[in-house]
Design a protein around this motif. Structure first.
Motif, PDB file in Angstrom:
ATOM      1  N   GLY A 149       1.042  17.114   7.869  1.00 43.57           N
ATOM      2  CA  GLY A 149       1.087  16.580   6.520  1.00 43.57           C
ATOM      3  C   GLY A 149       0.203  15.359   6.383  1.00 43.57           C
ATOM      4  N   TRP A 150      -0.101  15.022   5.149  1.00 46.23           N
ATOM      5  CA  TRP A 150      -0.842  13.806   4.807  1.00 46.23           C
ATOM      6  C   TRP A 150      -0.030  13.006   3.790  1.00 46.23           C
ATOM      7  CZ3 TRP A 150      -5.329  12.133   7.048  1.00 46.23           C
ATOM      8  CH2 TRP A 150      -6.016  13.050   7.847  1.00 46.23           C
ATOM      9  N   PHE A 151      -0.009  11.705   4.011  1.00 45.11           N
ATOM     10  CA  PHE A 151       0.669  10.785   3.122  1.00 45.11           C
ATOM     11  C   PHE A 151      -0.300   9.657   2.796  1.00 45.11           C
ATOM     12  CE2 PHE A 151       5.114  12.215   3.463  1.00 45.11           C
ATOM     13  CZ  PHE A 151       4.982  13.143   4.490  1.00 45.11           C
ATOM     14  N   ARG A 152       0.014   8.869   1.785  1.00 55.18           N
ATOM     15  CA  ARG A 152      -0.817   7.715   1.466  1.00 55.18           C
ATOM     16  C   ARG A 152       0.047   6.575   0.964  1.00 55.18           C
ATOM     17  NH1 ARG A 152      -4.057  10.088  -3.867  1.00 55.18           N
ATOM     18  NH2 ARG A 152      -2.289  10.005  -5.327  1.00 55.18           N
ATOM     19  N   GLN A 153      -0.477   5.367   1.140  1.00 58.45           N
ATOM     20  CA  GLN A 153       0.233   4.181   0.677  1.00 58.45           C
ATOM     21  C   GLN A 153      -0.764   3.232   0.036  1.00 58.45           C
ATOM     22  OE1 GLN A 153       2.588   2.127   3.639  1.00 58.45           O
ATOM     23  NE2 GLN A 153       3.842   1.194   2.054  1.00 58.45           N
ATOM     24  N   ALA A 154      -0.583   3.005  -1.243  1.00 59.28           N
ATOM     25  CA  ALA A 154      -1.420   2.067  -1.981  1.00 59.28           C
ATOM     26  C   ALA A 154      -0.801   0.672  -1.897  1.00 59.28           C
ATOM     27  CB  ALA A 154      -1.539   2.508  -3.433  1.00 59.28           C
ATOM     28  N   PRO A 155      -1.593  -0.378  -2.090  1.00 61.95           N
ATOM     29  CA  PRO A 155      -1.052  -1.745  -2.013  1.00 61.95           C
ATOM     30  C   PRO A 155       0.124  -1.943  -2.967  1.00 61.95           C
ATOM     31  CG  PRO A 155      -3.441  -1.787  -2.085  1.00 61.95           C
ATOM     32  CD  PRO A 155      -3.039  -0.360  -2.332  1.00 61.95           C
ATOM     33  N   GLY A 156       1.203  -2.486  -2.435  1.00 60.81           N
ATOM     34  CA  GLY A 156       2.368  -2.769  -3.251  1.00 60.81           C
ATOM     35  C   GLY A 156       3.222  -1.570  -3.591  1.00 60.81           C
ATOM     36  N   ASP A 161      -6.663   7.127  -6.336  1.00 60.58           N
ATOM     37  CA  ASP A 161      -6.527   7.708  -5.002  1.00 60.58           C
ATOM     38  C   ASP A 161      -6.717   6.658  -3.908  1.00 60.58           C
ATOM     39  OD1 ASP A 161      -8.286  10.542  -6.258  1.00 60.58           O
ATOM     40  OD2 ASP A 161      -6.132  10.403  -5.881  1.00 60.58           O
ATOM     41  N   THR A 162      -7.088   5.452  -4.281  1.00 61.13           N
ATOM     42  CA  THR A 162      -7.278   4.384  -3.302  1.00 61.13           C
ATOM     43  C   THR A 162      -5.977   4.076  -2.579  1.00 61.13           C
ATOM     44  OG1 THR A 162      -9.100   3.367  -4.527  1.00 61.13           O
ATOM     45  CG2 THR A 162      -7.856   1.944  -3.031  1.00 61.13           C
ATOM     46  N   ALA A 163      -6.017   4.158  -1.256  1.00 59.55           N
ATOM     47  CA  ALA A 163      -4.811   3.970  -0.442  1.00 59.55           C
ATOM     48  C   ALA A 163      -5.185   4.072   1.030  1.00 59.55           C
ATOM     49  CB  ALA A 163      -3.753   5.013  -0.784  1.00 59.55           C
ATOM     50  N   VAL A 164      -4.239   3.729   1.874  1.00 60.94           N
ATOM     51  CA  VAL A 164      -4.335   4.059   3.297  1.00 60.94           C
ATOM     52  C   VAL A 164      -3.717   5.449   3.463  1.00 60.94           C
ATOM     53  CG1 VAL A 164      -3.660   3.472   5.637  1.00 60.94           C
ATOM     54  CG2 VAL A 164      -4.224   1.651   3.994  1.00 60.94           C
ATOM     55  N   TYR A 165      -4.466   6.338   4.098  1.00 57.67           N
ATOM     56  CA  TYR A 165      -4.026   7.714   4.275  1.00 57.67           C
ATOM     57  C   TYR A 165      -3.564   7.939   5.714  1.00 57.67           C
ATOM     58  CZ  TYR A 165      -5.663   9.116  -0.309  1.00 57.67           C
ATOM     59  OH  TYR A 165      -5.818   9.252  -1.668  1.00 57.67           O
ATOM     60  N   GLN A 224      -2.332   5.962  12.603  1.00 60.38           N
ATOM     61  CA  GLN A 224      -2.312   4.549  12.196  1.00 60.38           C
ATOM     62  C   GLN A 224      -2.875   4.337  10.791  1.00 60.38           C
ATOM     63  OE1 GLN A 224      -4.711   5.938  13.842  1.00 60.38           O
ATOM     64  NE2 GLN A 224      -6.546   5.170  12.816  1.00 60.38           N
ATOM     65  N   GLY A 225      -3.472   5.390  10.243  1.00 59.26           N
ATOM     66  CA  GLY A 225      -3.966   5.315   8.874  1.00 59.26           C
ATOM     67  C   GLY A 225      -5.453   5.056   8.789  1.00 59.26           C
ATOM     68  N   THR A 226      -6.058   5.548   7.719  1.00 60.59           N
ATOM     69  CA  THR A 226      -7.468   5.294   7.437  1.00 60.59           C
ATOM     70  C   THR A 226      -7.601   4.928   5.960  1.00 60.59           C
ATOM     71  OG1 THR A 226      -9.717   6.194   7.618  1.00 60.59           O
ATOM     72  CG2 THR A 226      -8.005   7.738   6.948  1.00 60.59           C
ATOM     73  N   GLN A 227      -8.394   3.906   5.677  1.00 58.78           N
ATOM     74  CA  GLN A 227      -8.519   3.390   4.317  1.00 58.78           C
ATOM     75  C   GLN A 227      -9.482   4.242   3.504  1.00 58.78           C
ATOM     76  OE1 GLN A 227      -7.000   0.549   2.788  1.00 58.78           O
ATOM     77  NE2 GLN A 227      -7.917   1.447   0.941  1.00 58.78           N
TER      78      GLN A 227
END
Length: 130
Positions: free
Chosen positions: A39-46, A94-98, A122-125
């Motif tokens: 799976g892929w997840f993402r986390q945007a600032p805040g 779509d800007t986030a750490v993936y 660990q994520g990629t920006q």
């Protein structure tokens, strides 16, 4: 400690494409690769981490968040033992750490849309400029 490693992130313009890759790292071997749903997840600032896409162990089932449906494609390359997320028509939102994730499963059709994965990267920006 990250057990997967993502690559392919970067800074792009609105409408551009990127392909993210995911592989085992630090002695983590996804073998046999066909045992793993990914799976892929993402986390945007805040914001909280959110689900993006998931694929079953043999790739026969995929599912996507509504926000990326029709633009993103998740896949697995069994020869290269790599997972991918092809992202087209990127938008600033779509800007986030993936993050990629993997989970060994016996089910051939199981896709996991929650955080219930054993292995994480660990994520990629990814940054999309307007």
């Amino acid at each position: 400690q990250a057990q997967l490693v993502e690559s392919g992130g970067g800074l792009v313009q609105t409408g551009d494409s990127l392909r993210l890759s995911c592989a085992g790292s630090g002695g983590t071997y996804l073998s046999p690769f066909s045992d793993y749903a990914m799976g892929w997840f993402r986390q945007a600032p805040g914001k909280e981490r959110e689900f993006v896409a998931a694929i079953s162990r043999y790739g026969s089932v995929t599912t996507y968040a509504d926000s990326v449906k029709g633009r993103f494609t998740i896949s697995k390359d069994y020869n290269k033992v790599m997972g991918y997320l092809q992202m087209n028509s990127l938008q600033p939102e779509d800007t986030a750490v993936y993050y990629c994730a993997a989970e060994r499963t016996e089910s051939t059709r199981r896709v996991i849309t929650t955080n219930n994965y054993d292995l994480w990267g660990q994520g990629t920006q990814v940054t999309v400029a307007s």
